[in-house]
Design a protein around this motif. Structure first.
Motif, short mmCIF file in Angstrom:
data_model
loop_
_atom_site.label_atom_id
_atom_site.label_comp_id
_atom_site.label_asym_id
_atom_site.label_seq_id
_atom_site.Cartn_x
_atom_site.Cartn_y
_atom_site.Cartn_z
N ASP A 13 0.94 -1.32 -0.08
CA ASP A 13 -0.01 0.02 -0.17
C ASP A 13 0.94 1.13 0.03
O ASP A 13 1.90 1.25 0.67
N ARG A 66 -0.37 -2.60 -4.60
CA ARG A 66 -1.72 -3.26 -4.78
C ARG A 66 -2.74 -1.94 -4.81
O ARG A 66 -3.85 -1.81 -5.26
N LYS A 67 -2.39 -1.14 -3.80
CA LYS A 67 -3.37 -0.22 -3.44
C LYS A 67 -2.58 1.19 -3.32
O LYS A 67 -1.56 1.51 -2.69
N ASP A 94 -5.22 -2.02 -12.54
CA ASP A 94 -5.90 -2.93 -11.65
C ASP A 94 -5.72 -2.37 -10.14
O ASP A 94 -5.95 -3.13 -9.09
N ASP A 96 -5.93 -0.44 -6.66
CA ASP A 96 -7.20 -0.26 -5.90
C ASP A 96 -6.98 1.26 -5.57
O ASP A 96 -6.10 1.63 -4.84
N ALA A 98 -8.12 4.62 -3.51
CA ALA A 98 -8.95 5.33 -2.53
C ALA A 98 -8.59 6.74 -2.20
O ALA A 98 -7.30 7.16 -2.53
N ASP A 119 -11.86 4.26 -6.65
CA ASP A 119 -12.93 3.24 -6.48
C ASP A 119 -13.78 3.67 -5.11
O ASP A 119 -14.81 2.96 -5.01
N ARG A 120 -12.96 4.07 -3.95
CA ARG A 120 -13.44 4.05 -2.77
C ARG A 120 -13.11 5.35 -2.04
O ARG A 120 -12.02 6.08 -2.30
#
Ligand code: SAM
Ligand code: SF4
Ligand code: SF4
Length: 335
Positions: A13, A66-67, A94, A96, A98, A119-120
């Motif tokens: 992250d 990943r994020k 791909d 994530d 946020a 996404d969020r």
């Protein structure tokens, strides 16, 4: 190529603070007496540009990123934030992606954020009662209703939404059930955060911490037994519980139940230093490298060597640290 630190923790992250400015002065984060008109906020040229931020993200993708979470300060204050989101989305289809926000500007931005590829959102909200809310955020201009409106716009725009609540003893404990009810009604998850000793200005004392266990006790009185959920992935910091009726509550217990062993986060400050822990005293200057012309391969090598040396586990060691060094401020590196 696999990248792990000295405790075998990968770098999954990246939290990116895109501004050190904020339209709130939460007493636990940016107390007004330290962040008043005379405070020296970063000048525009000191901030990483969107191109520079995107280069850092690109450099981290091959090492297992990943994020990405955009934060601050208040990230929605930075101009054209949707451009940055679209750039990150393009380099990492791909990923994530946020954002953490106090929610004031969410109503205005929700649709644009979603269309750019966000996404969020995590929306911070500490009280449903106006007086408590305004005292904690040290603002007279905004109300909990403004934030709830922002949340509803985010939901309508198709964004995933979670709420974050910092709980402080004798300040907002009575808000726990009210906030839970507002989230249950909307079918969104709320995460209660133990008040932490971040930065050097909030005069933190352990006595003001309300433990996750105590918050669960209060919730159980209203909702019945809380059933622990299995973590969705390694590195999940919130411990999640569900009620019998399916409502989800999370607890970020970094004081009473630290999770350093699973900490897979790096933090990039608004001026381009990479920090390997929320409680670090020192960052690693990536902006200098970027401005000397480092490409993403050179940057990737530099970050790799920083991460391989990483030994942080502040929350686990908190009670036994004899001499606390000055820490970076939360608004500077992002929560
Ligand atoms: N301004 C945005 C916001 O408030 O959501 C993003 C930045 S803020 C630093 C990120 C998160 O850190 C917020 O959820 C905030 O409640 C949390 N935070 C700040 N100071 C904290 C403290 N002393 N203890 C626990 N959480 C804290
Ligand atoms: Fe601003 Fe967020 Fe810190 Fe509150 S917690 S002062 S909203 S950066
Ligand atoms: Fe990660 Fe540092 Fe927090 Fe531990 S104290 S969980 S290493 S950020």
């Amino acid at each position: 190529m696999r990248l792990v630190d000295r405790h075998e923790r990968p770098l999954h992250d990246l939290r990116i603070s895109i501004t050190d400015r904020c339209n709130f002065r939460c007493t636990y984060c940016m107390p007004r007496e330290h962040f008043g008109p005379e405070h020296d906020f970063l000048k525009r040229e000191a901030l990483l540009t969107y191109e520079e931020i995107t280069t850092v993200v690109r450099a981290l993708l091959p090492t297992g990123l990943r994020k990405v979470r955009l934060t601050g300060g208040e990230p929605l204050l930075r101009r054209d934030i949707t451009t940055l989101i679209a750039m990150i989305r393009q380099v990492g289809p791909d990923l994530d992606v946020a954002l953490t926000t106090n929610g004031v500007l969410l109503k205005r931005h929700a649709v644009g954020l979603r269309e750019a590829g966000l996404d969020r959102v995590t929306v911070s909200l500490d009280a449903m009662d106006q007086t408590v809310f305004q005292a904690m955020a040290d603002t007279t201009q905004h109300t909990p209703d403004d934030i709830m409106e922002g949340i509803d716009h985010a939901l309508s725009a198709g964004l995933g939404v979670k709420v974050n609540t910092v709980v402080q003893k004798n300040i907002n404990e009575e808000q726990i059930l009210k906030l839970a009810a507002a989230c249950v009604e909307r079918n969104i998850s709320i995460r209660f955060i133990e008040y932490m000793d971040v930065g050097n200005t909030n005069a933190w004392v352990f006595d003001e911490v309300v433990s996750g266990a105590e918050i669960r006790r209060r919730l159980a009185e209203q909702y019945g037994a809380l059933i622990p959920e299995k973590p969705k992935h390694k590195g999940e910091v919130a411990r999640r519980y569900k009620t019998k009726a399916g409502a989800e509550f999370g607890f970020i217990e970094s004081v009473t139940n630290p999770f350093c062993g699973n900490c897979t986060r790096a933090r990039l400050s608004a001026h381009g230093s990479l920090y390997t822990c929320l409680f670090s005293s020192k960052g690693n200057d990536l902006r200098g490298l970027l401005r000397m012309g480092a490409d993403e391969a050179a940057l990737s090598l530099a970050i790799r060597s920083i991460w391989e040396r990483r030994d942080d586990r502040y929350s686990v060691d908190r009670a036994t640290i004899e001499e606390h060094q000055p820490k970076v401020e939360m608004s500077f590196i992002g929560g």
